[in-house]
Design an enzyme around this catalytic site. Structure first.
Site, PDB file in Angstrom:
ATOM      1  N   THR A  73      12.960   2.374   3.531  1.00 10.09           N
ATOM      2  CA  THR A  73      11.501   2.324   3.420  1.00 10.09           C
ATOM      3  C   THR A  73      10.842   2.560   4.775  1.00 10.09           C
ATOM      4  O   THR A  73       9.769   3.169   4.859  1.00 10.09           O
ATOM      5  CB  THR A  73      11.045   0.982   2.836  1.00 10.09           C
ATOM      6  OG1 THR A  73      11.548  -0.090   3.646  1.00 10.09           O
ATOM      7  CG2 THR A  73      11.554   0.801   1.417  1.00 10.09           C
ATOM      8  N   ILE A  82       0.837  -1.212   0.000  1.00 11.72           N
ATOM      9  CA  ILE A  82       0.000   0.000   0.000  1.00 11.72           C
ATOM     10  C   ILE A  82       0.869   1.258   0.000  1.00 11.72           C
ATOM     11  O   ILE A  82       0.472   2.304   0.507  1.00 11.72           O
ATOM     12  CB  ILE A  82      -0.983  -0.009   1.185  1.00 11.72           C
ATOM     13  CG1 ILE A  82      -0.266  -0.159   2.524  1.00 11.72           C
ATOM     14  CG2 ILE A  82      -1.993  -1.121   1.032  1.00 11.72           C
ATOM     15  CD1 ILE A  82      -1.189  -0.051   3.734  1.00 11.72           C
ATOM     16  N   VAL A 103       6.295  -0.620  12.193  1.00 10.13           N
ATOM     17  CA  VAL A 103       6.701   0.751  12.492  1.00 10.13           C
ATOM     18  C   VAL A 103       5.810   1.794  11.829  1.00 10.13           C
ATOM     19  O   VAL A 103       5.804   2.947  12.227  1.00 10.13           O
ATOM     20  CB  VAL A 103       8.178   0.968  12.085  1.00 10.13           C
ATOM     21  CG1 VAL A 103       8.332   1.107  10.567  1.00 10.13           C
ATOM     22  CG2 VAL A 103       8.780   2.156  12.798  1.00 10.13           C
ATOM     23  N   GLN A 118       8.071   5.433   5.915  1.00 11.64           N
ATOM     24  CA  GLN A 118       6.841   5.146   6.631  1.00 11.64           C
ATOM     25  C   GLN A 118       6.661   6.077   7.834  1.00 11.64           C
ATOM     26  O   GLN A 118       5.574   6.595   8.075  1.00 11.64           O
ATOM     27  CB  GLN A 118       6.857   3.692   7.102  1.00 11.64           C
ATOM     28  CG  GLN A 118       6.500   2.693   6.023  1.00 11.64           C
ATOM     29  CD  GLN A 118       5.039   2.840   5.637  1.00 11.64           C
ATOM     30  OE1 GLN A 118       4.146   2.443   6.378  1.00 11.64           O
ATOM     31  NE2 GLN A 118       4.787   3.429   4.496  1.00 11.64           N
ATOM     32  N   GLU A 148       2.641   2.522  11.848  1.00 11.61           N
ATOM     33  CA  GLU A 148       1.629   3.205  12.649  1.00 11.61           C
ATOM     34  C   GLU A 148       2.232   3.858  13.877  1.00 11.61           C
ATOM     35  O   GLU A 148       1.742   4.882  14.352  1.00 11.61           O
ATOM     36  CB  GLU A 148       0.525   2.221  13.030  1.00 11.61           C
ATOM     37  CG  GLU A 148      -0.204   1.681  11.806  1.00 11.61           C
ATOM     38  CD  GLU A 148      -1.355   0.763  12.143  1.00 11.61           C
ATOM     39  OE1 GLU A 148      -1.280   0.056  13.165  1.00 11.61           O
ATOM     40  OE2 GLU A 148      -2.327   0.737  11.379  1.00 11.61           O
ATOM     41  N   ALA A 202       4.482  -6.189   7.627  1.00 11.66           N
ATOM     42  CA  ALA A 202       5.889  -6.402   7.278  1.00 11.66           C
ATOM     43  C   ALA A 202       6.479  -7.591   8.018  1.00 11.66           C
ATOM     44  O   ALA A 202       7.082  -8.494   7.423  1.00 11.66           O
ATOM     45  CB  ALA A 202       6.694  -5.133   7.573  1.00 11.66           C
TER      46      ALA A 202
END
Length: 732
Positions: free
Chosen positions: A621, A468, A690, A625, A692, A512
């Site tokens: 990445t 996403i 990680v 996030q 959120e 993840a």
């Protein structure tokens, strides 16, 4: 593979590929426009028609009549689908309201019809010709009005009580009691909800934007009343979801119904003004917090009660979750209160529960720290705990909140903060610093994968996991590369297809860790198969640089596949380690703001997040996030609010013109630090989530910084100019 004991040393620990800041392998597709999103598969499917959804103009009642005649005569119209002609429809377990309404109406903009035409413009034009007569009923649309009548906990979510809160509160030397509110919020993902469906006999293929492939497949099958084996879901690229695409939504169902009625493929995209009221949102909350301490600042009593609303059958916003675990205190009370409201469905939005709960709790912590006379960083450290406060026999698997706060304070130069508010100026700007703890529980979910060793030594990984915008393609590729000892460019990753093994999917910060653990399990089996094929001891075999080495032999990996592709499949299943250990992630959020002394405009000058979230699978990445989450936190603190028309029962500002989100100019500098935090209790990957955590606590850090800058304490989000203007210090 069953994960029942803490992980020991394994191939992932080499960190040759895992843990490295690799570029996203899907990046070139997205930057060149060749990654296909849900609304773009018409290039590969012939004769696609377009559907236009019509939503209810009332929030509650029933349809008295619907005149379709003029629309049916409109140019290009193929069919019009309504609840009356769609056939018998079931209802999945994960939707509160029906996705196609009629004659009963459950909320404003509930879909009531789909016009299918040769072009989008024809469908839209015809839709405006449909005349609907309604019988409107009274409804409840205001949480504040409903709150006094809701005093008990929902039957399935009883209060959590430890010790004797009432007595401890009454005898506390220092007390703080206040009410905080957070508004309804919209996900506002970049890609709108969109789907395309095509039938082949009694089988349907759905190209859609959905975070959880297996859930979507099951729910669509249940709604259509067909076997799930006759449903194929395809969602390889998703332009953001934030929880709004966790479940089957109306675009997917309407596309399937439209394609069945039209007897040709149909694609449906929900327009931006339709999304806010038709899909889901983060529910508003009213939160009552009480914290009592002794003279030294040790928490003796803490209570957190939160009211939210939802449709009948809906669930509450779990805004007290973090208060169960974040701080020590022998006497505790947390509880949820659920009002029945006739607004659109409230459901998961990035970090459901903690995002809203920390907006309140972490202001309250600053307020009690000020009353005690302790620096807010030191107050949080003083009340740290290494055990579950509600069950002192259960330890945290890893808990580095103190390290997050200590390192963050040093990096941010917290010592420069002036404790007394409204003392620091930079020209017309009042400058302040704020801090908040971040917390998000670590969740894991069973996840499977299929891995192929091709004859040329390439690895192909297949799983229905989704990406996403989070980097799933890359970390899954990194996992396979690490396990088999090949470079990342020798791995092909295929995601988002229900024909692939069922994965954890993307949501709840579990994606993840769980999905890579599933790939790990499949790769362990592939290693065993390859070793057996080469006549080597699997337990001793080392995979590196394209070779397999054991028992004094070094054999090219490709030798194992000389006779043809080797395929294995496996899944990770988790035991009860989550019951033995409390598994959570932690952060320290630091923010510096400037507030215009004349206008009340708030500008974010600096932001820092220090995160302890297990092994970081890809720092590049993961950093993206967290930065995205921090930005979302700015929106929650300063601007995001779905405004409810409490008479008409809908969200007024239901587009990006009226629902404001942050842009680059709103934020100055952002920095992210990851602590070494490998957690062998979490999974074989020793990772956690990680995406959120980066949001949890940010808004409160901003609110605390605004207070430090101005001396104005705002407890009702968002912190808009009108809540500051008449309380600012005199402009000099």
């Amino acid at each position: 593979m069953k994960f029942e004991k803490p992980a020991t040393t394994n191939p992932v620990d080499r960190l040759k590929v895992i843990g490295q800041p690799h570029d996203r392998i899907d990046g070139p597709l997205k930057t060149t426009g060749t990654a296909r999103y849900a609304y773009e598969w018409h290039d590969e499917v012939a004769n696609v028609a377009c559907g236009y959804a019509i939503g209810s103009a009332i929030p509650k009642g029933r349809i008295a009549s619907m005149d379709l005649a003029a629309a049916q005569r409109s140019p290009g119209v193929i069919t019009i689908v309504t609840a009356e002609n769609a056939g018998k429809l079931g209802k999945g377990e994960m939707n509160t309201a029906h996705l196609l309404g009629g004659p009963e109406i459950e909320h404003y903009h509930q879909a009531i019809a789909l016009v299918v035409a040769d072009t989008f413009e024809q469908a839209r034009a015809a839709a405006h010709l449909i005349e609907v007569e309604y019988e409107r009923q009274d409804g409840n649309y205001d949480l504040a009005t409903a709150k006094p009548g809701v005093n008990g906990a929902p039957e399935d979510t009883p209060d959590t009580v430890t010790g004797d809160f009432a007595s401890a509160w009454a005898s506390s030397a220092v007390q703080h009691e206040a009410t905080y509110t957070t508004p309804d919020q919209s996900h506002t993902a970049m890609e709108p909800h969109a789907s395309m469906a095509a039938w082949d006999g009694d089988r349907v293929t759905l190209w859609t934007s959905n975070q959880m492939i297996a859930w979507c497949r099951k729910e669509l099958a249940a709604t259509l009343g067909i076997d799930k084996e006759k449903v194929r879901i395809y969602s390889p690229f998703i332009g953001g979801g934030f929880g709004s695409k966790l479940f089957l939504r109306s675009d997917a169902l309407l596309a399937a119904l439209g394609a069945r009625a039209a007897k040709r493929p149909v694609k449906v995209m929900l327009t931006r003004p339709f999304i806010a009221n038709n899909t889901t949102h983060r529910p508003a909350t009213i939160q009552h917090i009480r914290i009592g301490t002794d003279e030294t600042g040790q928490i003796a009593a803490i209570a957190h009660e939160s009211w939210s609303g939802n449709l009948p059958g809906g669930t509450p916003e779990t805004a007290v979750e973090q208060t169960n675990y974040l701080y020590a205190g022998a006497n505790r009370l947390t509880g949820l209160r659920l009002a029945q409201l006739d607004l659109p469905e409230g459901n998961a939005m990035r970090a459901p529960g903690e995002a809203a709960g920390l907006l309140a709790l972490e202001i309250a912590v600053d307020e009690i720290a000020e009353k005690v006379g302790i620096d807010p960083v030191e107050f949080r450290i003083l009340n740290d705990t290494q055990v579950d406060p509600n069950n002192p026999q259960r330890f945290f698997s890893r808990r580095q909140l103190v390290a997050c706060l200590r390192q963050g304070a040093a990096r941010f130069e917290w010592s420069r903060r002036v404790a007394q508010p409204a003392q620091v100026r930079d020209g017309r700007w009042l400058v302040g610093m704020g801090v908040a703890a971040g917390f998000r529980n670590n969740q894991v979910s069973p996840s499977g994968a299929r891995v192929h060793l091709e004859t040329d030594g390439t690895l192909t990984v297949e799983t229905d996991m989704t990406d996403i915008g989070t980097g799933s393609y890359t970390i899954i590729g990194q996992t396979a590369a690490e396990m088999l000892g090949v470079p990342l460019d020798k791995v092909v990753v295929r995601l988002g297809d229900s024909d692939f093994p069922v994965s954890a999917g993307s949501g709840g910060q579990w994606g993840a860790n769980s999905s890579t653990a599933g790939v790990y399990a499949a790769c362990v089996r592939l290693r065993e198969t390859i070793a057996h094929q080469l006549g080597l001891d699997a337990e001793q075999a080392e995979f590196a640089d394209g070779y397999v080495q054991a028992q004094g032999k070094r054999v090219p990996l490709t030798d194992a596949a000389r006779a043809g592709r080797i395929t294995v499949e496996d899944a990770i299943e988790f035991g009860d380690l989550d019951k033995q250990f409390q598994q959570s992630t932690f952060a320290g959020h630091f923010v510096e703001v400037g507030v215009d002394v004349a206008t009340g405009e708030v500008r974010i000058r600096r932001m820092l997040a220090v995160c302890a979230a297990g092994r970081i699978l890809n720092p590049k990445t993961a950093r993206s996030q967290v930065i995205g989450a921090m930005t979302m936190g700015v929106g929650a603190a300063l601007m995001e609010e779905l405004v409810v028309d409490t008479h008409q029962g809908y969200f007024v500002n239901h587009d990006l013109a009226g629902y404001e989100v942050p842009v680059h100019a709103d934020i100055g500098e952002q920095e992210v630090i990851f602590l070494d935090d490998d957690d062998p209790v979490s999974s074989p990957m020793k990772a956690k989530g990680v995406g959120e955590l980066g949001l949890c606590g940010v808004g409160a850090a901003i609110a605390n910084a605004v207070y430090n800058a101005t001396g104005v304490r705002v407890r009702d989000y968002p912190i808009t100019l009108d809540k500051l203007l008449d309380r600012l210090p005199e402009s000099v």
